[in-house]
Design a protein around this motif. Sequence first.
Motif, PDB file in Angstrom:
ATOM      1  N   CYS A   1      -4.398   1.585   5.132  1.00 12.03           N
ATOM      2  CA  CYS A   1      -4.581   2.141   3.794  1.00 12.03           C
ATOM      3  C   CYS A   1      -6.053   2.165   3.386  1.00 12.03           C
ATOM      4  O   CYS A   1      -6.505   3.106   2.727  1.00 12.03           O
ATOM      5  CB  CYS A   1      -3.767   1.356   2.772  1.00 12.03           C
TER       6      CYS A   1
ATOM      7  N   SER B   1       0.812  -1.221   0.000  1.00 16.01           N
ATOM      8  CA  SER B   1       0.000   0.000   0.000  1.00 16.01           C
ATOM      9  C   SER B   1       0.845   1.270   0.000  1.00 16.01           C
ATOM     10  O   SER B   1       0.287   2.365  -0.111  1.00 16.01           O
ATOM     11  CB  SER B   1      -0.954   0.004   1.191  1.00 16.01           C
TER      12      SER B   1
ATOM     13  N   SER C   1      -8.259   5.000   4.741  1.00 11.92           N
ATOM     14  CA  SER C   1      -7.853   6.238   4.072  1.00 11.92           C
ATOM     15  C   SER C   1      -8.442   6.311   2.677  1.00 11.92           C
ATOM     16  O   SER C   1      -8.939   7.363   2.245  1.00 11.92           O
ATOM     17  CB  SER C   1      -6.326   6.310   3.976  1.00 11.92           C
TER      18      SER C   1
ATOM     19  N   SER D   1       0.084   3.800   6.583  1.00 11.35           N
ATOM     20  CA  SER D   1      -0.823   4.918   6.286  1.00 11.35           C
ATOM     21  C   SER D   1      -1.460   5.495   7.551  1.00 11.35           C
ATOM     22  O   SER D   1      -2.591   5.994   7.521  1.00 11.35           O
ATOM     23  CB  SER D   1      -1.910   4.462   5.313  1.00 11.35           C
TER      24      SER D   1
ATOM     25  N   LEU E   1      -3.940   2.743  -3.272  1.00 15.44           N
ATOM     26  CA  LEU E   1      -4.929   3.536  -2.540  1.00 15.44           C
ATOM     27  C   LEU E   1      -5.899   4.234  -3.483  1.00 15.44           C
ATOM     28  O   LEU E   1      -7.093   4.341  -3.188  1.00 15.44           O
ATOM     29  CB  LEU E   1      -4.240   4.566  -1.644  1.00 15.44           C
TER      30      LEU E   1
END
Length: 345
Positions: free
Chosen positions: A186, A151, A189, A244, A157
């Motif tokens: 990830c 990721s 997000s 992330s 993403l």
Amino acid sequence: MGVLKRYGAKLPVTDKTPSVNLEEGSTPLVRLDRIGEKLGVELWAKLEGCNPSGSFKDRGMVLAVAKALEDGARALVCASTGNTSASAAAYAAHVGVPCYVLLPSGKVALGKLAQALIYGAKVISIEGNFDRALDMAREAAEVRSFAMVNSVNPYRLIAQKTGAWEICESLGKAPDIHAIPVGNACNISAYWAGYRDARVWGNITSLPRMMGFQAEGASPLVTNKPCPDPETIATAIRIGNPVSAELAREAVRESGGEFNAVTDDEILNAQLILAKDGGIFAEPASCATLAGLIKLKESRKLPEGSTAVMILTGNGLKDPDTALSQVGKPIKIGSTLEELMEALV
């Protein structure tokens, strides 16, 4: 029709981007009335385990691999707790490039390991946890000029945003609550970015609260400090230092959501409820979402009548051993009708 074909106009796809397609995406959004009634909400489950390799990873992997081919990559490399390895290996096999997978020794569910191997990836088991495997994979990618498809690859993403777009299209709106398991952070997000896109386009008028759930033994976003020795039965989210993390914190903060931790026992209980009351078999990490919603209900933090979507990130067949450990064994009988009648009581 596949993520690139369905959403190519909204993704960084050019005339030079190879058309990679395993018919990923377009996964079912299933309403779970029996469980929702107990929680006091309109509950929906996004079945990402219906993707080709059995997890949400395919949704982002297809773009990462397509762009890697566009850039002339000779091979793919990744670190994984299981699902990324299965996805990367599947797409590598599909497009005909080598795939190298680094796994933390003894920390990957058997079903996921079997997938990576059967797809033809070269699987390397390392001493250490996922975070160390990720560092090593990144270093190897730089030395060998391989495409890194974890990721940290931005295309992963970007394409994972499509899950949020699908939810908005199916519901005709955004949910009030978006519940999702958090490992490397990830996915939460990406979904948040996807919802924001949908509002900009005028497809929705409101945004959901992003509720991220971690396992208690691997909950750095709940405790706000790294977890050097993460441990949980939910192997897919057994990550102590999420890549992330900052993006995930931003998503939760902007949406008015929160992170919560659930115990392994709560996760396993939720897995049983999801199967017996919903007819859906999801891997333990996925069930952190339902465990979290149950916990919110018990603490009176789940608004009555709200619309909640939980992301079930992986199929239960990824980790059958964990499921079998908490259910009874088949009843053994002979071959007579009398014995069968006794067993049917």
